[in-house]
Write a protein that holds these residues in place. Structure first.
Motif, PDB file in Angstrom:
ATOM      1  N   ARG A   1     -67.362 113.225 -29.303  1.00  0.00           N
ATOM      2  CA  ARG A   1     -68.368 112.544 -30.097  1.00  0.00           C
ATOM      3  C   ARG A   1     -69.676 112.292 -29.344  1.00  0.00           C
TER       4      ARG A   1
ATOM      5  N   ALA B   1     -68.974 106.130 -30.114  1.00  0.00           N
ATOM      6  CA  ALA B   1     -67.780 106.943 -29.887  1.00  0.00           C
ATOM      7  C   ALA B   1     -66.573 106.064 -29.587  1.00  0.00           C
TER       8      ALA B   1
ATOM      9  N   CYS C   1     -63.151 105.900 -31.983  1.00  0.00           N
ATOM     10  CA  CYS C   1     -61.868 106.347 -31.443  1.00  0.00           C
ATOM     11  C   CYS C   1     -60.834 105.231 -31.355  1.00  0.00           C
TER      12      CYS C   1
END
Length: 126
Positions: A71, A52, A56
């Motif tokens: 996520r 994640a 990001c």
């Protein structure tokens, strides 16, 4: 000295750079992926946090925290002794995700306190 540790910490810092003092420290602790998920208590969650954080890249602060949270996999309550309680706790933790450290723990605790039942009380007199 430790480029992997530095990169891991930087990912967490990008998630928490809009917070101040104690909240930022607790946030960084929460959003710093482990260097090796093999030693982690929950390898699945650890690996998901690493993925994640990478997914990001390009965002910071609250937007990045939201991106990371979206996520992350839902809590696995399939093996819990009290499945309903596990699901309730997972919902409370999601609801309180923006608060970190002691405030976050207080938020979760308050969210888990059952609401008083209105049915068992007499109506107020007028």
């Amino acid at each position: 000295m430790a480029p992997q540790r530095c990169a891991s910490y930087r990912q967490a810092w990008l998630s928490c750079n809009d917070m101040t003092d104690g909240a930022a420290r607790a946030c960084i602790e929460q959003y710093t992926p482990a260097l090796s998920c093999k030693r982690s208590r929950d390898a699945r969650q650890c690996e998901a946090l690493q993925a994640a954080q990478q997914a990001c890249d390009g965002t910071e602060g609250a937007a990045r925290r939201l991106c990371v949270r979206e996520r992350m996999p839902a809590a696995d309550c399939s093996h819990a002794s009290n499945k309903a309680r596990c699901e309730q706790r997972a919902a409370a933790e999601w609801q309180c995700a923006e608060t970190a450290g002691q405030q976050g723990r207080e938020c979760v605790r308050k969210a888990l306190i059952p609401a008083p039942a209105a049915a068992g009380r007499p109506a107020p007199r007028r």
